[in-house]
Structure formats: C-alpha cells, structure tokens
Design a protein around this motif. Structure first.
Motif, short mmCIF file in Angstrom:
data_model
loop_
_atom_site.label_atom_id
_atom_site.label_comp_id
_atom_site.label_asym_id
_atom_site.label_seq_id
_atom_site.Cartn_x
_atom_site.Cartn_y
_atom_site.Cartn_z
N ARG A 21 29.60 57.57 53.18
CA ARG A 21 29.04 58.05 54.44
C ARG A 21 29.64 59.38 54.87
O ARG A 21 29.02 60.17 55.53
CB ARG A 21 29.29 57.01 55.51
N ARG A 28 23.48 55.02 49.82
CA ARG A 28 23.13 53.64 49.51
C ARG A 28 22.41 53.58 48.17
O ARG A 28 22.67 52.72 47.34
CB ARG A 28 22.23 53.10 50.62
N PHE A 59 11.82 50.62 52.48
CA PHE A 59 11.44 49.38 53.12
C PHE A 59 10.49 49.59 54.28
O PHE A 59 9.90 48.66 54.79
CB PHE A 59 12.68 48.62 53.58
N ALA A 106 23.58 47.00 58.93
CA ALA A 106 24.36 47.73 57.93
C ALA A 106 24.70 49.13 58.40
O ALA A 106 25.76 49.66 58.11
CB ALA A 106 23.61 47.78 56.61
N ALA A 107 23.77 49.73 59.15
CA ALA A 107 24.02 51.09 59.61
C ALA A 107 24.99 51.10 60.78
O ALA A 107 25.77 52.02 60.94
CB ALA A 107 22.70 51.74 60.01
N PRO A 117 28.87 48.42 59.30
CA PRO A 117 28.84 48.21 57.85
C PRO A 117 29.80 47.10 57.38
O PRO A 117 29.46 46.33 56.49
CB PRO A 117 29.24 49.58 57.29
N LEU A 160 18.45 35.62 51.53
CA LEU A 160 18.25 37.06 51.29
C LEU A 160 17.51 37.72 52.44
O LEU A 160 17.64 38.92 52.65
CB LEU A 160 17.51 37.27 49.99
N VAL A 175 19.99 39.36 54.47
CA VAL A 175 20.50 40.58 53.84
C VAL A 175 19.49 41.71 54.00
O VAL A 175 19.83 42.84 54.35
CB VAL A 175 20.80 40.33 52.35
N VAL A 176 18.23 41.36 53.74
CA VAL A 176 17.18 42.37 53.85
C VAL A 176 17.11 42.91 55.27
O VAL A 176 17.01 44.11 55.50
CB VAL A 176 15.82 41.75 53.45
N TYR A 213 20.01 45.33 55.81
CA TYR A 213 20.07 46.55 55.03
C TYR A 213 18.76 47.31 54.98
O TYR A 213 18.73 48.49 54.68
CB TYR A 213 20.53 46.24 53.60
N MET A 214 17.67 46.62 55.19
CA MET A 214 16.40 47.28 54.92
C MET A 214 15.48 47.31 56.11
O MET A 214 14.29 47.52 55.96
CB MET A 214 15.72 46.59 53.73
N ARG A 215 16.01 47.09 57.28
CA ARG A 215 15.15 47.23 58.45
C ARG A 215 15.84 48.12 59.46
O ARG A 215 17.06 48.17 59.54
CB ARG A 215 14.86 45.86 59.07
N GLU A 216 15.03 48.80 60.23
CA GLU A 216 15.59 49.65 61.27
C GLU A 216 15.99 48.77 62.44
O GLU A 216 15.26 47.89 62.85
CB GLU A 216 14.53 50.65 61.75
#
Lengths: 645, 488
Positions: free
Chosen positions: A25, A125, A168, B369-370, B373, B429, B432-433, B436-439
């Motif tokens: 980061r 990432r 995503f 995650a953002a 972390p 998962l 986890v998704v 890590y993978m959503r705003e």
C-alpha cells in the motif's frame, strides 16, 4: 549440493506475496510490479540453474545413486502415530520441467502485467494474488505427496477465483468467479475423496510410497481411486463435462487468462495424471476414460471455437480443446508427449492471450473480432507475435505446436487408439481453421473499427511487447526439444522425462518409418486444409461466412452456444438443487425468520415476551423435534436389541 | 470409634478450583471498586484463566490421578481443559470493550463466565454420572443467564428463555437416561458401568435406552440435529462475546462427556452406538450447511456453521478408533480458535459507523479489506479455516476425523463430510468476497479497534496457521489424551 536449495524456487514468490501484501500500500506502483516480477524471475533463474545441475547427473539410478530424482526434506508436517506426512519437495525431471514452464511463463506474464494493469486501482492486490498463485502452483508441482499437491491445488483454485472476480464491480465477473469456484469444487471433491481412499488403501499419501505399491492393489480399488483423481483433473483442466467454467473465466484480466487459464493452472490435471500414471495403469478402464474424455473434449471444444466471435472465447475453447489433446495422450500412455504439449501450449497459448490483451488494450477493450480488421497495420508488433502464436497453435510444420501435436497423434496411433487418433486428426484441421479465422478477421481485411475507438488505437508499450516477443521465440523454437522419432535424432524432452515414466507397462511399438511419415503427412494435410478453408471464407470471399451461417443456422447456433452445456447444467442440476436447498432450508428456517420480523415492537415486558413466544408454538416445535429425535434413537436401539436377541 | 475421613487430593482439581476462586474474587472486587474501574475485572478473570491453563499443563505428567470415582485429571480432561480455557481467555479479551459498549454488568458477566468455564472443565474431568450432571448444570445455568444478560436487547432475553426451557427439557432426557443406566448397572461410576457392560453377555435394552437418552441430552449441548433448533436463535440473541464463548466451550464440554460415556463406559457396545452417531453426524453437517447457505446475518450463519462443525467433529467419535478420538480432540482445539476468532471480528465490526446491521450482516463487511486490512486478513483466515482450506488448522482437523472415519469403515460418512465441506466453502467465501471484492459504503467509517480484541484476534489467527503448518505438538498431546481415555 545446489539441488538441496530447491526450496528457494517457491520461496521467492512467497517473499513477493508477503512484501506486497503488507507493504504494497505504501510502495509506489512501479515498485510493486517490479518486486512481484523480480520474485518470479529469481524463481525462474533458480529453476534453470537446478535444471542444468540435473542434466549433469546420470539419468538412471545406478550404484546406489538416485539418478535425477531427489527428495528434499522441508519439514515434517504431520507426525501422528502411523499417520505421517512429510512436506517435502520432490525434484525429478517431471517436476523441474513443470517448474521451468510455470516460472518462465509466469515471469513474462508478470512483466507484461506491469504495463497492462498500470492504470488499475487495486494494483498491489493484483500482484499479491498473482505471486500467491505462482507460489501455490509451485507447491502443487513440487510437492512429494498427494496432500502437498492438494494444498497447492486448493490454493491455485482460490487465487484463480479471486483473480477471475478481480473486476468485481462487473456482475458478470462476480458470477464467472462463482461458477468457476463451484465447478472446481466438484472436481476437488473427487480429488479429496481419491486422496482419502489412497490413504485408506496404502496407509500413506507420499508419492514415493503409494506409486511403487500401486500394482499390488485390487483393480477395483485402483479404478475407483483413478477415476476420483481424474474427476479432480477434469475439473481443474476443464474437460467435458466440467469444462463450463473456463469460457466464463475470461472475465478476469487478460494476463490472468494467459497465466492461469491457459498456461499453468489448467494444466495441473495433466500433471497429476502424468505423476500418478502408475495408479491409472493398474486400471486400464480408467486410462480409457481419460483417453476418450480427452479426445471428445478436444474435438467438441474445437467445433465450438469455430464460431465464437469473442477473441478470448475462441482462445478459451481452444485451450479446452488443447487440454483434451493432452489427456488423449495421457490415456494412450504417451505421457512425455502430453507434458511436451503442455509446455509448448503454455508458450503459444500464453502468447495468444497476451496478444489478445494487447489488442484489447489498443481498442479500448473491444473483444469482437468482427469489429476489428486491418490490425496488422496498426499493431505491427502485436500482429507479428500473434501470427507466430497462430502458426504454432495450428501445428504448422517447424513451429512448436507441430512437434508436440505430432508426438501426441503418433503416440495415440501407435498405442492402438485409432478412433481417438482420428478425432485428434480432425481436430488438428479444425484448430488450424479457427486459429487462422481469428487472424484473418481481426488482423486482415478492412477496418471495421468504431470511429471513436479508431482514433485511439495505439501499439502497446514495450513492457508488454517484449514479453510477447520472448514468448514468440519460445512458441517457435520450443518444439525443437521434441523432434519426431523418425528423424533419428531423438526427442530430447522424451529422453529427459524417460526415468519418470520408466515404470510404465504400456508398450508402444515404434512404427515403421514410412508409417510415421504417413502420419505426419496426414496431419499436415489436415492443417493445410483448415488454413485454406479459413483463407477461402474470410479473405477470398468475405461475406461467404454469413451465407454459410444462414444455411446451417441451427448447427451454428448449437455450436455458438457451446452445445447448451450451461443451460443443461442450469436445468438439470442447478435449478433442482436450488429448489431442494430452498425447501430444506425453508423447513428449518421459515418460522424463525417470520418470528424475527414479526416479533419486533409489540412487547410489554420481558417475561411477557418470553411467555408469548412460548405460546406461539415455536419452542414447542423445537421440543417436538427433539422428542422425535429421541424416539428415533431409542427405536433404533430397541429394534437392534430385539433383532439380535 | 475412629472415623476415617476420605482423603482429598485437591491437586487433581486444582485448575477448576483456581477458576472458581477467581470467580469469587471477581465478585468481591466488583463490590469494592468504583464504577469507572469495572473494566479491571476482566484482567482479574484473565489472570485466573491463564493460571488455570498453566496448572492444567503442569498437572499433565501422565499419572492420570483421580479424585475418588468422581473426577479425573487424566490427559483427556487436561487437553480439553486447554481448549476450554483458550475459549474463555479469548472471550475475555473480546469482551474488554464490548461489555461496556453493550452495557453488560461486568461483575456478573465475568463471574458467570468463569463459573461456566469451571462447569465445562468439571464436565471434561467427570468420571461419574453424578459429577457429569452437576457439571452440566453449573455450566448450563451460568450460560442461560449470560445469554440473557443484555437486558436492553429483547432478543437476548428471548434467547435466554428459549435456551433455558429447551435446556431443561434436554437435561430431563439426560437425567432419565442416567437413571436407567444406574438401574441396570447399579452404579453411577463410569468405571463401574464399563465393568457392568463388559460383564453382561448380551447388552441389556435398559443400558442402551439409557445411552440413547444421554446421547440426546449431550446432543442438545453440542447442537446435533435434531436437537439443534435453539442454536441460531440463541447464538444470534446472545451478546456476541457470549456467543463466541459458548459456541466453543459448551460444545467442547458436551463432546467431552459424550466421548467419555460412549468410548469409555460403553466402549464395548461400540457396534451398537456408532451407527447412531454416524447418522447423527451426517444429518447434522448436512442440515447445518444447507441452512447456512442462505443466511445474510453472520451470527446466524456462524450458528448454522457451528452446527455443521459439530457434525464433522462427531464423525471422529463415530469412527470409534484411536485416530478418531484424537482427531475429535484436535478438531475441538482448532475449532476453538477459528470460531471464537470469527465472532470477534463481528464484535469489532459492530462499532463501525454506518454498520447498519450491527456488524452482523454481509453488507457491514463490504470493503473491510480496504478499511481494516488486518481484521480482514484475520477474518479471511478464520473463514478459510472453517471451510477447510489447506494448509490451515480447519483443513487438518477435517482430514484427521474423515481419515479416521474411512479407517473405521465409515467411508460413506467421509463422503458426506467431503461433500459438505465442498458446499460449505460457498458461504464462507461469501464473507471473504464481501470484504475484498465489494465497495464499502462511504458511511461505514472504521472505528479504532480495542487493543485486547486485536491481541486476541491475532493470537487466534496465528494459532490456526501454526496448527495447520506445524500441528505436531498438539497432535501429540491429542494422541496422549485419547490414549488416556481408551487405555493402552
């Protein structure tokens, strides 16, 4: 000895993961990419050094020497009574070839990614996951037991899942990731069960103990184990009927498609079958399954690739088809040929995907080849490298794909598998057709580009071109490590891998020289026919394709939709399962959900609330279920007692 | 006339005594310190728990002493003590800030927590039907109160009442079963029952019916289908730190007693009971996983997941061999870290501004995650470990018990287990998704996370990695513990 430092190969990518995960980061973007790429380059350099070391060793084990095989202890993972699993590295010709291919192609694709992903938001990432993927892949191919292989197997699956869904925000990407994950779970299920059965049968999961003992187990058990393992292989390597996830996986960034879904991860199944061939050979029926599934997949996927318009989908179906070739070879006992094709395919398919990525990069993400045209002039370097990739994929003589495909086809023929060989031959023609179709439509003819897009068309930066050029060199020259036997020089890759497959009981009678030449001649004819047809339809008579499509509309639609495999899954499996799940879950859950919703806000006191709840019958229902459970248990005990008395 | 007093070797129950004394100490200190200083009670409790853990480890010299026919400090008990104390220590660390935030009365909270811990430990040590029952009641009653301790929350009270009523029902089964067994065997000592079982040629129906009733009673505590229905309501309604504690501790205690009764006292009737346990195991994991698939509330999802895990662990018991028993023990130990850890993240997420779901919904975890972390990595590890992804602790635990099932001839059960693991990965998962993978929503501002909770989470995360990569020491302990129970 230097070979004992083999653990450095996976260590470099792991270090890259840790650095970028924890510090990424705060690091500048270029540095993140540089660290990730350097880690893989270092890993490749190490693999190359070890490879040359290995060449210096005697090929055969003699006089107490282990030949080129070496087990490097890392640590004792599980030691529990008679259940012992060592996390060791197995270094032998097969694993070093895999390590070289994996690290070599990965290194180039990492470097390419530095350019391709430069503008992306979650840059660190991406590189963390990509490095993690390489680490897991190395665990997969270097581990000396089924369990370590399984660790890598699950790990690459997870990374693949994360990277497919990298964008995503796009729902299609999220769905594709989910689909890949679920289909792969079916395969993993087979692998996990297979490993358990292996442990139950052999009392060990180490390759060194299981494989030499394979011949001593009953054929039925061997068949069960081999088919379960093959289920895992089919899932990971996208063989029919578990191929449906790969075309959708193209939703991921293109370098990911190149690395994971063309060059490395999808070949894990091929590696596994080759590694465990001793188990497959105990049960010839399992080997037959491998061969037929492979042949059918090669053929059917090629027919689908004929009509796709999306450049990445063509390549995806092509990958499925080429993997089918590899399984066909494995099933026919031509293991070295399968690994040879695995390597050349990694080169030329990786290259083609990078080329597709370069095209997308230039055309603001355009994927439809019919909206391209004339790119040959606008993207000269992309064109040149792509052309080499197409020549290699098509199996044009003197390019790498030609040699490895020849090895497979002659191996199949000499193994007595005439019908699979014939399917392979036809597939060779189809392959040449669809490969050149992409080339002609996208790079030749008149530009059909959108005006807005056309203004921005630009060749990719050197950081992308150089890796493509290097891969192009490999895609051309990589084949010369495996010259056809008939030339009398000998296939270097076959000789190198020979110790690994020395225990094979399948006999391959080398054909007469005339026969070999005849086989080569036949496939050259097939390839030439494919290229000519593509030229005739897409260059000479532009517009003929449309008319042909019209006259065979239904066949075209069928192939375009991939024979409706997705729909079949949807209707035959997904929907019923969903209904079953809803029903079952509903039976367990429904009432309490209603309660949670209705129960809010109408209460007097705590005791009153509790009592009221008691009276809704909910708790009574719970108690009733408990009571019935007790009755069932007691009934069993009593019945058992009565029956035994 | 000389009266011979029974000798008491208090060292046998020293860890339990330490915990009980600490509980009393907390009560006393609670009375003398000021309102602002209540937070210090947690440290008193933590010191007691750690001391008990050290004592348990120290006591473990292979001599397996027993306090008459009532309690034993054998390897089996001491190993499970460690798992229980891990859960208690983690729960205390997770409670530091949470109790204040939710407004729980801290004196009562830590006292009850410790009492309940003592009950669980006694249950692991109990070698007599009477002590088993006493221990069960000590732990249960403390838990009933703990579940309902959040008086501001309606669901908390409802959950407590529900748990209490059904728990009483289950205790009834258990007690009735014990009575039948006593009627047949003429003793409440497990050793005596074992002798009686061995003596009789044909198993008496009375013994088996008694065993069946006891299985139901313990099945309630560890949430086996069909005795599991209270679980989601109670786990969701209880204060989250209590859920973290009871989802581990109560299960460990229940399995401890079930294991002792089935494997030791009724060890010779294995052919009779293992099918019951195997079917219960398959049912439990399947129902738990299917129901977890569609949960949007994480506490509820984890409740169903904990049901599924009871099913997996039970497979080790159903295997009926030494590997299965040590597998069960290892499973419980690994489970303590990953499950408690997962609840801890929910506690932390509950503080985020804009966490509309109280930190309990998938939406609250979007984009974690953002923002956080460290927490996200830990949560990802917990989820992957629960899903059984190698090389984490959860994977090894599953491998261990399913491998034992295969060895024990229950291949179909292993197939069930593997299929269920495959299914379960889907809902783990999703978390986890989401991270890590959503705003994340812009409103969801991360709040500083309490240092104690961070330490607890870090410890749990490191533990599941270490247990996965370097399980040797714990596996060895689990084997010794299993041998202490099975003999040999």
């Amino acid at each position: 000895m230097l070979l004992d430092y083999v653990w450095l190969i996976p260590l470099f990518p792991l270090a890259g993961v840790l650095i970028n995960a924890f510090l990424g980061r705060w690091l500048p973007r270029r540095l993140v990419a540089a660290i990730a790429s350097l880690a893989i380059v270092a890993s490749f350099a190490m693999a190359a050094v070890l490879f040359f070391q290995m060449l210096g060793l005697p090929a055969e084990a003699e006089g107490g020497g282990a030949g080129r095989q070496r087990i490097v202890p890392i640590f004792s993972w599980i030691v529990s009574g008679d259940f012992v699993v060592e996390a060791n590295i197995l270094l032998d010709p097969l694993s070093i070839v895999m390590a070289l291919v994996v690290t070599g192609v990965s290194a180039l694709i990492h470097i390419y990614s530095a350019g391709y992903m430069a503008g992306e938001e979650y840059h660190n990432r991406y590189f963390t996951w990509l490095n993690l993927f390489v680490f897991m892949m190395l665990i997969l191919v270097l581990g000396d037991s089924f369990l370590t292989m399984y660790v890598g197997w699950e790990g690459v699956g997870l990374c693949s899942y994360l990277l497919i869904g990298y964008w995503f925000e796009r729902e299609s990407a999220a769905n594709a990731a989910k689909k890949a994950f679920l289909v792969n779970r079916v395969g993993d299920f087979g692998l996990a069960l297979g490993i358990m059965l292996i442990f139950a049968t052999f009392g060990s999961v180490a390759f060194g103990q299981v494989l030499p003992a394979a011949a001593s187990i009953p054929a039925g058990t061997a068949t069960a184990i081999a088919l379960l393992l093959f289920l895992g292989a089919a899932g990971k390597s996208a063989q029919i009927p578990l191929h449906v996830w790969l075309p959708d996986a193209m939703e991921g960034p293109t370098p990911v498609s190149a690395l994971i879904h063309a060059a490395t991860m999808v070949t894990a199944g091929v590696y596994m079958v080759a590694r465990t061939h001793a188990l497959f050979e105990v049960s010839l029926s399992a080997l037959n399954w491998v061969m037929w599934i492979g042949a059918l997949t090669a053929f059917l996927a090629a027919t689908v690739a004929l009509v796709q318009k999306d450049i990445k989908r063509v390549l995806a179906y092509s990958t499925i088809s080429q993997l089918g070739y590899m399984f066909l070879a494995l099933g026919a006992g031509a293991y070295a040929a399968a690994i040879f094709h695995l390597a050349t395919h990694a080169f030329f398919k990786g290259l083609l995907f990078l080329g597709a990525g370069s095209v997308m990069h230039a055309l603001s993400g355009e994927l439809d080849i019919f909206k391209m045209g004339e790119l040959r002039k606008k993207l000269p370097w992309t064109f040149r490298t792509f052309l080499i990739g197409v020549l290699a994929l098509s199996g044009v003589p003197f390019f790498s794909g030609f040699f490895s495909k020849e090895a497979i086809l002659s191996g199949a023929f000499e193994g007595g598998a005439i019908v699979p060989w014939l399917l392979g031959l036809v597939t060779a023609g189809l392959t040449a057709f669809y490969a050149f179709r992409v080339l002609f439509v996208a790079f030749y003819g008149k530009s059909r580009l959108d005006k807005k897009v056309e203004r921005h068309v630009h060749e990719s930066p050197w950081v992308m071109i150089v890796p493509m050029a290097l891969l192009a060199v490999l895609a051309f020259a990589g084949g010369y490590i495996g010259l056809p036997r008939v030339l009398g020089i000998g296939s270097a890759v076959e000789e190198f891998l020979a110790p690994v497959f020395a225990d094979s009981t399948l006999v391959h009678t080398a054909g007469e020289a005339t026969l070999e030449w005849l086989l080569i001649g036949l496939s050259v004819v097939a390839v030439a026919a494919g290229i000519l047809a593509a030229w005739w339809i897409y260059v000479r008579n532009w517009g003929l394709a449309g008319r042909l499509t019209q006259s065979a509309r239904r066949l075209y639609d069928l192939a375009f939709a991939g024979y409706h495999a997705d729909r079949a899954y949807m209707e035959a499996i997904v929907q019923p399962l969903r209904m079953l799940g809803e029903g079952l879950a509903g039976a367990v859950e429904q009432r309490s959900i209603d309660r949670a919703v209705n129960g809010v806000g109408e209460l007097v006191g705590l005791a009153g609330e509790g009592l009221r709840r008691l009276q809704t019958g909910l708790v009574r229902n719970y108690a009733l279920a408990m009571f019935l459970g007790v009755v069932a248990i007691l009934a069993y005990f009593v019945l058992r007692g009565v029956l035994s008395w | 006339m000389e009266i011979s007093l029974p000798t008491f070797d208090f060292l046998v129950v020293a860890p339990e005594i330490v915990v009980l004394i600490t509980a009393l100490l907390v009560m006393v200190v609670d009375m003398v310190i000021g309102r602002e200083q209540k937070g210090r009670l947690a440290w008193v409790a933590l010191v007691g728990v750690l001391a008990a853990g050290a004592l348990s480890y120290y006591l473990w010299d292979g001599s397996d002493p027993a306090l008459h026919d009532m309690l034993a400090a054998d390897g089996y008990a001491l190993f499970l003590n460690l798992a229980i104390l891990v859960a208690a220590a983690l729960a205390i660390l997770f409670s530091l800030e949470y109790t204040g935030r939710v407004g729980l009365a801290q004196g009562e909270y830590y006292t009850l927590l410790l009492l309940s811990t003592a009950g669980m430990m006694l249950m692991a040590a109990a070698i007599n039907l009477m002590t088993i029952f006493l221990a069960l009641e000590i732990l249960s009653i403390s838990l009933y109160v703990l579940v309902g301790l959040n008086r501001a929350e309606r669901r908390s009270a409802e959950a407590a009442l529900k748990y209490f009523v059904l728990g009483a029902f289950a205790s009834g089964f258990l007690l009735y079963g014990m009575a039948l067994i006593y009627g047949q065997a003429g003793t409440t000592s497990l050793a005596g029952i074992r002798a009686a079982v061995q003596a009789g040629g044909e198993p008496s129906a009375l013994l088996l019916v008694g065993l069946g009733l006891m299985i139901a009673g313990f099945g309630f505590k560890v949430a086996l289908v069909p005795f599991q229905m209270w679980t989601p309501d109670v786990y969701q309604g209880a204060p989250t730190s209590v859920t973290a504690f009871m989802s581990v501790g109560a299960k460990v205690a229940g399995f401890a007693a079930l294991g002792r009764v089935a494997l030791y006292a009724f060890g010779d009737l294995q052919g009779d009971w293992r099918w019951v346990l195997a079917v219960l195991s398959a049912l439990t994991m399947t129902v738990g996983n299917l129901a977890a698939l569609r949960q949007a509330n994480l506490k509820r999802m984890l409740a169903y997941s904990s049901i599924a895990h009871a099913g997996y662990a039970l497979a080790g018991l159903a295997a009926g061999n030494a590997q299965g028993t040590s597998g069960l023990l290892f499973y419980l130990f690994a489970y303590a870290f990953m499950n408690a850890g997962a609840f801890a993240i929910i506690i932390a997420a509950g503080r985020f501004e804009g966490a509309t779901g109280g930190g309990e919904t998938l939406d609250d975890f979007a984009g974690l995650a953002a923002r956080k972390p460290g927490l996200a990595v830990a949560m990802a590890l917990f989820m992957l470990s629960l899903a059984g992804v190698p090389p984490l602790a959860g994977f090894l635990a599953k491998l261990y018990v399913f491998g034992a099932a295969v060895r024990g001839g229950l291949i179909w059960l292993a197939v069930f287990g593997v299929v269920n693991s495959v299914i379960s990965a889907y809902y783990y998962l999703r978390v986890v998704v989401s991270m890590y993978m959503r705003e994340g929503r812009p409103a969801a501002v991360p709040a500083p996370v309490c240092a104690g909770l961070q330490v607890g989470v870090a410890l749990a995360a490191v533990a599941i990695v270490l247990l996965g990569l370097w399980p040797g020491p714990i596996v060895d302990l689990a084997r010794v513990a299993a041998l202490a129970l099975l003999g040999g």
